[in-house]
Design a protein around this motif. Sequence first.
Motif, PDB file in Angstrom:
ATOM      1  N   PRO A 211       0.816  -1.228   0.000  1.00 45.34           N
ATOM      2  CA  PRO A 211       0.000   0.000   0.000  1.00 45.34           C
ATOM      3  C   PRO A 211       0.841   1.266   0.000  1.00 45.34           C
ATOM      4  N   ALA A 212       1.968   1.261   0.717  1.00 38.65           N
ATOM      5  CA  ALA A 212       2.813   2.458   0.741  1.00 38.65           C
ATOM      6  C   ALA A 212       3.409   2.737  -0.636  1.00 38.65           C
ATOM      7  N   LEU A 214       2.063   1.867  -3.613  1.00 36.69           N
ATOM      8  CA  LEU A 214       0.995   2.354  -4.482  1.00 36.69           C
ATOM      9  C   LEU A 214       0.630   3.797  -4.160  1.00 36.69           C
ATOM     10  N   GLN A 215       0.671   4.180  -2.900  1.00 38.31           N
ATOM     11  CA  GLN A 215       0.377   5.562  -2.533  1.00 38.31           C
ATOM     12  C   GLN A 215       1.457   6.504  -3.055  1.00 38.31           C
ATOM     13  N   GLN A 216       2.719   6.074  -2.993  1.00 44.85           N
ATOM     14  CA  GLN A 216       3.798   6.887  -3.549  1.00 44.85           C
ATOM     15  C   GLN A 216       3.648   7.043  -5.054  1.00 44.85           C
ATOM     16  N   ALA A 218       0.758   6.941  -6.745  1.00 42.79           N
ATOM     17  CA  ALA A 218      -0.375   7.839  -6.994  1.00 42.79           C
ATOM     18  C   ALA A 218       0.012   9.296  -6.766  1.00 42.79           C
ATOM     19  N   ASP A 219       0.811   9.569  -5.747  1.00 44.11           N
ATOM     20  CA  ASP A 219       1.266  10.946  -5.507  1.00 44.11           C
ATOM     21  C   ASP A 219       2.148  11.434  -6.648  1.00 44.11           C
ATOM     22  N   THR A 222      -0.163  12.333  -9.565  1.00 47.06           N
ATOM     23  CA  THR A 222      -0.915  13.554  -9.298  1.00 47.06           C
ATOM     24  C   THR A 222      -0.053  14.789  -9.487  1.00 47.06           C
ATOM     25  N   THR A 238      -5.761   7.704 -12.602  1.00 45.61           N
ATOM     26  CA  THR A 238      -4.670   7.581 -11.624  1.00 45.61           C
ATOM     27  C   THR A 238      -4.644   6.198 -10.992  1.00 45.61           C
ATOM     28  N   ALA A 239      -5.829   5.670 -10.655  1.00 46.45           N
ATOM     29  CA  ALA A 239      -5.873   4.323 -10.077  1.00 46.45           C
ATOM     30  C   ALA A 239      -5.451   3.257 -11.075  1.00 46.45           C
ATOM     31  N   ALA A 242      -1.380   3.745 -11.428  1.00 43.81           N
ATOM     32  CA  ALA A 242      -0.547   3.634 -10.222  1.00 43.81           C
ATOM     33  C   ALA A 242       0.218   2.316 -10.147  1.00 43.81           C
TER      34      ALA A 242
END
Length: 335
Positions: A211-212, A214-216, A218-219, A222, A238-239, A242
Amino acid sequence: MDTQNPSAPPRSRSADDGNPTRSRHHRGVIHENTRHTTRFVVIGNHLVQHPALSLLAIGLGCHIQSLPTGAGADIKSLTARFPEGPTRIAAALRELEAHGYLRRERVRTSTGRIITRTISCNQPGPRRAPADAARADRPPRPSAAPRQPRPSTPPGPSRPPRPTTRHPNPPPPPHPRPTATTTGPHPAPAPPKPLPAVPLPAVPHPAVPAPALLQQAADLLTGLRRHDPRLLLSATDTAHLAPGVAAWLERDVTPGAVRHALASALPDEPLRRPAALLAHRLTAQLPPPPPFRAPATPPPPRHTLRNCDRCDRAFRAPDSVPHCLECRTNGSPRL
C-alpha cells in the motif's frame, strides 16, 4: 551578250522558302509539336479556350485534371504548391465549380467523420440533383403484364345488401406527422454518433503491491500536472496507472527518473488522451529488474580497549573476558 556569267551570286532566299507552313502564317504563334508517348494528359479545348474562365481558373483546371486519383486538391494543398494566395485559388475553384469542371461533395466516412470530396470533370455537363442521380443509378423496374379481362359470369340471384352500422360520432382522423423539410440541394447531415469509449492500455504490476508503494506512485502521478498542465489525470486514470509506476519504483528507479520518463519529450499538439500516452510509456519503457546481489557478510565486531587485570596491558575483548590472550594462555603474567 548571249552568254551568262556563272560567277554571279544567286538571289538571296527568304527564311520562309521551302516551309509552306511558315509562308502561310506571317504573324501569331507557330507550333513545333512533338508526339507524347508517356506522362501526358488529354485536356479538351473547351477548357483551355473557355471564353468565360479566367487564366488562373484555366491553369488550375488543367493542373487538377493532370493530378492522379487521390492527390490533394484542396485550398491548403494548392496554396503550398503555387505562389498564388488562398483567396485567388478559392476564387478560381469557385469558377471551375460554377462552369461544371469541379464538384465538391460532403460525405460521411465509416467512422462517422464528415469530409469534403473533390471530383474533377474533364467534360462538363448539367449537374443532376442527388435524387435524380440516385433514380438514374437504380435499375429499371420490370414492366407489369397487361391485365387480362375477367371472364363474364352469368347473372345470378342478387345477394341482399349487408347491413352496415354507423357510429353517431365517428373518431376524428389522425393528424399527419410533420415531416422535416430541408432547403437547398443537399439534405442536412445527421449529427455524428458518439464513438464508443476505448479502454486504456494495460500497465505492468509490481510483484509485491504494498500500500505504501501504491500511494507513492499515486502521488507521483498527481504531481505530473505541475510540470505540464496537459497531464491532468482523473481519479480513475490515476488508479489505473498507479500499479505501473509502482512497478518502476520496485525496480530501484528513483521517483525523479520516473517523472522524467513520463513528462519529457511530449508532442506539441494538444493531448487527447494523456492517460493512454502515459500507459504506453509505462509499458514500452519499463526498465529491467536490478541484478541480484548476495547480501554482504557483516564486519566483525570491534571491541573497545580495556586493561588486563593481571598484567595491566591493553587488549580488545568482550566485557566477559577479564584477561588478555597471553594471560589466559600461560596462566601467569609475563614479567
